[in-house]
Design a protein around this motif. Structure first.
Motif: not given
Length: 137
Positions: A41-54
Motif C-alpha cells: 500500500w505504501f508503494r502504491d501510494t508512492t506510485m500514485e503520487t509520482e504519476k500525478a506529478i508526472k
C-alpha cells in the motif's frame, strides 16, 4: 459499512489490518501478510503520487498553462497520498500487539469480510483495472 468523512480505502485497510493482527496467534503467516500489505500500500501510494506529478509536468510542458481543475485534482491526489502515507507510517511504528488500540470499530472482521475486503482492494490495483483491456486485445 464505511462511515463518511474519512478515506474509504484507508478504513478498509484499517479493518483488514485489525483482522490480521487479531489472528496472528492462530496463523503465523498472517504477520508476513500484514507486513506485505503495508509495504504494498505504501508503494502504491508512492506510485500514485509520482504519476500525478508526472502528468502535471507533462500537461504543463505541452500546453504551457495551468488548468485549475487539473491542478486541483493533482493537489487532492497529493493530499490523499500524504494522509495515507502518514497512516501507514503510524502503523509501521506500532508494534502488532499494540495495533489493537488503534481499532476504529468495536466490531471484528470475520474471515469472509476479510476476503471481501482483500478482493475489493485488489480490484482497485492498476492491473486488475486493466485486465479487461488485456483480454480484449
Amino acid at each position: 459499512q464505511v462511515s463518511g468523512g474519512e478515506d474509504e480505502i484507508q478504513q478498509l485497510q484499517k479493518a483488514l489490518l485489525d483482522y490480521l493482527d487479531e489472528n496472528t496467534e492462530t496463523d503465523a503467516s498472517l504477520v508476513f501478510s500484514r507486513k506485505f500489505y503495508i509495504a504494498q500500500w505504501f508503494r502504491d501510494t508512492t506510485m500514485e503520487t509520482e504519476k500525478a506529478i508526472k502528468s502535471q509536468k507533462d500537461e504543463d510542458s505541452s500546453e504551457g498553462t495551468h488548468h485549475a481543475k487539473d491542478v486541483e485534482t493533482t493537489g487532492q491526489i497529493m493530499h490523499r497520498s500524504e494522509s495515507r502515507k502518514t497512516f501507514l507510517r503510524s502503523i509501521i511504528k506500532t508494534a502488532p500487539s499494540q495495533f489493537s488500540t488503534l481499532k476504529i470499530n468495536s466490531d471484528t472482521v470475520d474471515y469472509e469480510d476479510a476476503c471481501l475486503i482483500v478482493r475489493y482492494l485488489a480490484s482497485m490495483r492498476p492491473f486488475a483495472q486493466s485486465f479487461d483491456i488485456y483480454l480484449t486485445q
